[in-house]
Design a protein around this motif. Structure first.
Motif, PDB file in Angstrom:
ATOM      1  N   LEU A 127       0.825  -1.206   0.000  1.00 16.85           N
ATOM      2  CA  LEU A 127       0.000   0.000   0.000  1.00 16.85           C
ATOM      3  C   LEU A 127       0.864   1.262   0.000  1.00 16.85           C
ATOM      4  N   GLY A 128       1.954   1.233   0.754  1.00 18.91           N
ATOM      5  CA  GLY A 128       2.848   2.383   0.777  1.00 18.91           C
ATOM      6  C   GLY A 128       3.506   2.614  -0.568  1.00 18.91           C
ATOM      7  N   ARG A 129       3.947   1.541  -1.203  1.00 20.58           N
ATOM      8  CA  ARG A 129       4.570   1.667  -2.523  1.00 20.58           C
ATOM      9  C   ARG A 129       3.555   2.161  -3.549  1.00 20.58           C
ATOM     10  N   SER A 130       2.315   1.693  -3.465  1.00 19.35           N
ATOM     11  CA  SER A 130       1.281   2.130  -4.395  1.00 19.35           C
ATOM     12  C   SER A 130       1.047   3.629  -4.271  1.00 19.35           C
ATOM     13  N   ALA A 131       1.021   4.140  -3.042  1.00 19.21           N
ATOM     14  CA  ALA A 131       0.833   5.581  -2.842  1.00 19.21           C
ATOM     15  C   ALA A 131       1.998   6.367  -3.428  1.00 19.21           C
ATOM     16  N   PHE A 132       3.219   5.870  -3.228  1.00 21.30           N
ATOM     17  CA  PHE A 132       4.394   6.531  -3.792  1.00 21.30           C
ATOM     18  C   PHE A 132       4.316   6.562  -5.316  1.00 21.30           C
ATOM     19  N   LEU A 133       3.959   5.428  -5.921  1.00 20.33           N
ATOM     20  CA  LEU A 133       3.907   5.358  -7.377  1.00 20.33           C
ATOM     21  C   LEU A 133       2.771   6.210  -7.937  1.00 20.33           C
ATOM     22  N   ALA A 134       1.659   6.310  -7.196  1.00 20.79           N
ATOM     23  CA  ALA A 134       0.556   7.158  -7.656  1.00 20.79           C
ATOM     24  C   ALA A 134       0.991   8.613  -7.733  1.00 20.79           C
ATOM     25  N   ASP A 135       1.723   9.074  -6.732  1.00 17.78           N
ATOM     26  CA  ASP A 135       2.219  10.445  -6.753  1.00 17.78           C
ATOM     27  C   ASP A 135       3.234  10.626  -7.873  1.00 17.78           C
ATOM     28  N   GLN A 136       4.082   9.615  -8.071  1.00 19.25           N
ATOM     29  CA  GLN A 136       5.062   9.670  -9.162  1.00 19.25           C
ATOM     30  C   GLN A 136       4.351   9.754 -10.511  1.00 19.25           C
ATOM     31  N   SER A 137       3.296   8.956 -10.704  1.00 16.84           N
ATOM     32  CA  SER A 137       2.553   8.983 -11.964  1.00 16.84           C
ATOM     33  C   SER A 137       1.931  10.346 -12.210  1.00 16.84           C
ATOM     34  N   ARG A 138       1.357  10.950 -11.161  1.00 19.44           N
ATOM     35  CA  ARG A 138       0.738  12.267 -11.331  1.00 19.44           C
ATOM     36  C   ARG A 138       1.764  13.283 -11.807  1.00 19.44           C
ATOM     37  N   ARG A 139       2.929  13.303 -11.163  1.00 24.80           N
ATOM     38  CA  ARG A 139       3.958  14.274 -11.534  1.00 24.80           C
ATOM     39  C   ARG A 139       4.486  14.005 -12.942  1.00 24.80           C
ATOM     40  N   GLU A 140       4.674  12.739 -13.283  1.00 23.26           N
ATOM     41  CA  GLU A 140       5.238  12.417 -14.591  1.00 23.26           C
ATOM     42  C   GLU A 140       4.231  12.654 -15.719  1.00 23.26           C
ATOM     43  N   LEU A 141       2.941  12.450 -15.464  1.00 23.74           N
ATOM     44  CA  LEU A 141       1.944  12.765 -16.488  1.00 23.74           C
ATOM     45  C   LEU A 141       1.858  14.265 -16.727  1.00 23.74           C
ATOM     46  N   GLU A 142       2.002  15.058 -15.670  1.00 23.63           N
ATOM     47  CA  GLU A 142       2.065  16.510 -15.861  1.00 23.63           C
ATOM     48  C   GLU A 142       3.251  16.881 -16.744  1.00 23.63           C
ATOM     49  N   LEU A 143       4.374  16.253 -16.499  1.00 25.65           N
ATOM     50  CA  LEU A 143       5.564  16.510 -17.304  1.00 25.65           C
ATOM     51  C   LEU A 143       5.345  16.090 -18.757  1.00 25.65           C
ATOM     52  N   TRP A 144       4.668  14.964 -18.948  1.00 22.62           N
ATOM     53  CA  TRP A 144       4.359  14.467 -20.290  1.00 22.62           C
ATOM     54  C   TRP A 144       3.470  15.464 -21.048  1.00 22.62           C
ATOM     55  N   VAL A 145       2.406  15.939 -20.402  1.00 16.18           N
ATOM     56  CA  VAL A 145       1.497  16.882 -21.050  1.00 16.18           C
ATOM     57  C   VAL A 145       2.241  18.159 -21.429  1.00 16.18           C
ATOM     58  N   GLU A 146       3.096  18.647 -20.543  1.00 17.71           N
ATOM     59  CA  GLU A 146       3.844  19.871 -20.828  1.00 17.71           C
ATOM     60  C   GLU A 146       4.832  19.658 -21.973  1.00 17.71           C
ATOM     61  N   ALA A 147       5.462  18.497 -21.994  1.00 14.92           N
ATOM     62  CA  ALA A 147       6.425  18.219 -23.066  1.00 14.92           C
ATOM     63  C   ALA A 147       5.740  18.174 -24.421  1.00 14.92           C
ATOM     64  N   ILE A 148       4.572  17.525 -24.497  1.00 15.90           N
ATOM     65  CA  ILE A 148       3.846  17.457 -25.769  1.00 15.90           C
ATOM     66  C   ILE A 148       3.344  18.836 -26.169  1.00 15.90           C
ATOM     67  N   SER A 149       2.895  19.618 -25.197  1.00 15.48           N
ATOM     68  CA  SER A 149       2.461  20.977 -25.497  1.00 15.48           C
ATOM     69  C   SER A 149       3.602  21.782 -26.105  1.00 15.48           C
ATOM     70  N   THR A 150       4.797  21.627 -25.568  1.00 15.35           N
ATOM     71  CA  THR A 150       5.970  22.318 -26.098  1.00 15.35           C
ATOM     72  C   THR A 150       6.300  21.841 -27.509  1.00 15.35           C
ATOM     73  N   LEU A 151       6.289  20.513 -27.715  1.00 18.60           N
ATOM     74  CA  LEU A 151       6.594  19.982 -29.044  1.00 18.60           C
ATOM     75  C   LEU A 151       5.581  20.471 -30.069  1.00 18.60           C
ATOM     76  N   GLY A 152       4.307  20.564 -29.636  1.00 17.90           N
ATOM     77  CA  GLY A 152       3.260  20.959 -30.557  1.00 17.90           C
ATOM     78  C   GLY A 152       3.218  22.443 -30.846  1.00 17.90           C
ATOM     79  N   GLY A 153       4.082  23.215 -30.178  1.00 19.48           N
ATOM     80  CA  GLY A 153       4.175  24.630 -30.492  1.00 19.48           C
ATOM     81  C   GLY A 153       3.257  25.516 -29.706  1.00 19.48           C
ATOM     82  N   ARG A 154       2.653  25.005 -28.609  1.00 18.13           N
ATOM     83  CA  ARG A 154       1.752  25.836 -27.835  1.00 18.13           C
ATOM     84  C   ARG A 154       2.490  26.755 -26.875  1.00 18.13           C
ATOM     85  N   THR A 155       3.761  26.449 -26.579  1.00 21.75           N
ATOM     86  CA  THR A 155       4.511  27.231 -25.619  1.00 21.75           C
ATOM     87  C   THR A 155       5.793  27.693 -26.257  1.00 21.75           C
ATOM     88  N   SER A 156       6.642  28.290 -25.444  1.00 17.69           N
ATOM     89  CA  SER A 156       7.957  28.708 -25.907  1.00 17.69           C
ATOM     90  C   SER A 156       8.694  27.530 -26.504  1.00 17.69           C
TER      91      SER A 156
END
Length: 695
Positions: free
Chosen positions: A635-664
């Motif tokens: 259960l502890g590892r699952s909570a850690f990985l859930a937080d890791q997934s949230r942060r990494e998905l945010e990073l993924w969305v931002e990276a694609i937004s950058t590649l697609g030309g929406r940002t700098s």
């Protein structure tokens, strides 16, 4: 196809496994309707051209006539056959498939269009090779080898490399045991004690009909074909622990260090006990059931077809008509999408880790307001269009997929596995940015095409690939661990079964079933998988098998008390991480991926030690401090990985937004995020400037 194979021999009884394998492939190509010619490079002074089983066979002196008659689309030859190499140069521009059967000291494979290896162990031997390659186990026809075992202890190959010296010592120590040694053509017989019978190579079924135990004390093996042949008849195999042999025989063989003659003798004595022999024989038969003879032949045919310039990279066979489920629109894909993924498979029809990871990442983009589409080009069982969690999917043949992507002109094209090279090449033509998802550390030829972003599913995969692909040092890279949303997998309560997901040999079905045999009072649950041949028999009294399901929470995790993951290879281990969400303890083989996924929540046991697995299952199954500690760790590892997934998905969305030309144009990271490259972890780029924010 018109195919010219240039091989040393093409005999009815080939003298070595390499030639048996090649002959099987050639015969299949001819039976499938392709025009196949063979040039034999071992001189036959009196030989004349002949036709055998639809194959035109030419002795070496007719090689030029063979090229003119064949007019080949594809050339096939063996590595280190110098005569074949010279003939290949006489057909410039014809794609060349090189078959590498062994592990030579000379590691220079040249520049063939495609290289075939019989095992990952053999491929790893040529680590510096950067060309396109396939790893495909040799095709082994059960009907050619299956028989009733005999009474002798057999060695196939009377050379030191095959272990003739070990057998000579064993026979001297065990005068009451009768041994059989198959001669090696064109070699002198080694000295042997009187209880060793030397025979010429013959129909292999006749040899196995005289064999009770097969010995493989080899110094080198790229695969271990003879061991698989023997196991088809339930013949136990004792073998040196070579990587290629272990890849071929899995946990069904007994592995002994070559020099430990006393243990070889001891294992032969142990198998004189009827119960011990029956158990070893049953394990051999179970492992032999994992063979996919027809699949191996078809895959080789597809590999040859992929070399034709007019064919797509992969060829689909026996496609069923497309169907549309009730209520689904049959109009085709959406008219446009900002981010398109072009892949082979998709959920819910295939639910392996690659498909579920891609889906979660595309869903994150959709939830962030980006229009997306997933195109699947090797899944004829799917309808024309469908939708999962708001993510649209379309099933299109490769040519139609390419035409659709050209019409849409998406900003970003995402890909992985089979269509990686095609998608990256297409992205450059339509002006899209390309994203390559890397789910394992196998050969990744698409890396050389220069994707705009590489996304790795683990740190260890990134490091492993970086060591072999120097160009990755300059590539923009992210590590996004396969996202597992714990709330979507957490069962209200767990069950009482010891579970394995995917009943494939490489996933450890033999280890799991062996533990079930030792723990007859505990219920075991097997879930068939989306990939690999499923080994569903024999079914023991305490084993229940259910089909693959799209509702793992209800059908699997609610029935599971302990999850087993005895995989020979896992780049990560999503099923294991899903189980953690319900507090289910996981026992795993210590692959790098499972270690990175499970961390301190995993119980790691070598998959070859079935008794240790049974002991670990027993310790985690019954209530007590050990189980309580590992449930809390899960259960502890699952909570850690859930937080890791949230942060990494945010990073993924931002990276694609950058590649697609929406940002700098600079890659902008969320607060606290880190960008990983194959050289390590970099701090995020400077924050968004006011001017960039206004853009």
């Amino acid at each position: 196809m018109r195919i010219l194979a240039i091989v040393p021999v093409y005999d009815q009884v080939p003298p070595a496994g390499a030639f048996v394998t090649t002959r099987e492939y050639i015969q299949h190509l001819a039976a499938a309707g392709h025009a196949v010619h063979v040039v034999t490079t071992v001189n036959e002074p009196t030989g004349e051209p002949r036709t055998e089983g639809g194959v035109q066979v030419w002795p070496l002196r007719y090689w030029l006539r063979a090229i003119r008659a064949a007019r080949p689309d594809v050339l096939i030859s063996h590595y280190r056959d110098r005569k074949a190499g010279r003939i290949v140069t006489q057909a410039p521009g014809v794609p060349h498939l090189l078959m590498v059967h062994g592990m030579a000291d000379d590691l220079n494979l040249g520049r063939p269009a495609l290289t075939w290896f019989p095992s990952h162990a053999c491929r790893a031997h040529y680590r510096a090779y950067r060309g396109r390659s396939i790893v495909l186990p040799p095709p082994i026809d059960p009907e050619r080898y299956r028989t009733v075992p005999g009474e002798l202890v057999t060695l196939n190959g009377a050379t030191a490399a095959k272990g003739a010296d070990v057998v000579a010592q064993l026979a001297g120590r065990m005068p009451d045991i009768r041994f059989l040694v198959v001669r090696t053509p064109r070699r002198d017989d080694p000295p042997m004690p009187g209880n060793v019978e030397l025979v010429d190579r013959t129909d292999p079924r006749q040899m196995y009909a005289r064999t009770r135990i097969l010995l493989m004390p080899s110094t080198t093996e790229s695969y271990g074909r003879v061991g698989v042949e023997a196991m088809l008849s339930g013949i136990p195999v004792l073998a040196s622990p070579l990587p290629g042999v272990q890849e071929a025989l899995g946990t069904a063989a007994t592995y002994i260090e070559r020099e430990d003659v006393a243990r070889w003798a001891g294992e032969i004595r142990r198998l004189s006990d009827p119960a011990a022999y029956a158990a070893a024989s049953a394990a051999a038969v179970v492992h032999a059931e994992t063979l996919d003879y027809a699949g191996s032949l078809s895959a080789f045919e597809e590999a040859c077809a992929s070399l034709l310039p007019s064919r797509p990279a992969r060829v689909s066979h026996h496609q069923r008509p497309q169907r549309t489920p009730a209520g689904a629109a049959s109009a085709g894909p959406p008219p446009t999408a900002e981010v398109v993924a072009w892949v082979h498979y998709g959920v819910p029809y295939r639910r392996a880790g690659s498909e579920t990871m891609l889906h979660t990442m595309m869903r994150a983009l959709k939830d962030a307001g980006t229009s997306v589409l997933v195109i699947c080009s090797e899944m004829p069982e799917a309808p024309a269009v469908w939708d999962v969690d708001g993510v649209p999917y379309a099933q299109l043949a490769p040519a139609a997929a390419e035409a659709t992507i050209r019409r849409m002109q998406p900003r970003v094209l995402v890909t992985h596995h089979h269509f990686a090279s095609d998608a990256i090449t297409l992205s450059k033509r339509v002006g899209a940015r390309s994203v390559l998802l890397l789910h394992n550390d196998h050969e990744q030829p698409a890396v050389a095409l220069g994707p705009d972003l590489c996304v790795y599913n683990t740190d260890w995969v990134m490091k492993s690939l970086a060591a072999r692909y120097p160009q990755l040092d300059q590539a923009r890279a992210l590590v996004i661990h396969p996202p597992v949303i714990a709330d979507e997998h957490r069962a209200p309560k767990t069950g009482n079964h010891v579970t394995l997901v995917n009943l494939n040999a490489n996933k450890g079905v033999g280890t799991w079933r062996g533990a079930a045999a030792l723990l007859g009072s505990l219920p075991f649950l097997g879930v068939t998988g989306a990939h690999g041949r499923q080994v569903t028999r024999p079914v023991l009294r305490n084993i229940r098998v259910i089909p693959q399901t799209s509702d793992m929470r209800r059908d699997v995790w609610s029935r599971t008390r302990v999850l087993t993951a005895p995989s020979v290879y896992e780049s990560y281990g999503m099923a294991a991480v899903e189980a953690l969400a319900s507090g289910i303890p996981v026992i795993a083989h210590p692959t790098p991926g499972l270690r990175e996924a499970l961390g301190p929540a995993g119980t790691f046991v070598d998959r070859s030690d079935v008794r240790a697995w049974a002991a670990a299952i027993r310790a985690l199954y019954h209530d007590g401090p050990t189980r309580a500690r590992m449930v809390a760790a899960a259960l502890g590892r699952s909570a850690f990985l859930a937080d890791q997934s949230r942060r990494e998905l945010e990073l993924w969305v931002e990276a694609i937004s950058t590649l697609g030309g929406r940002t700098s144009p600079r890659l902008i990271a969320p607060a606290g995020a880190q960008f990983r490259t194959s050289n390590g972890v970099l701090p995020p780029p400077e924050g968004r400037t006011e001017a960039a924010a206004e853009e």
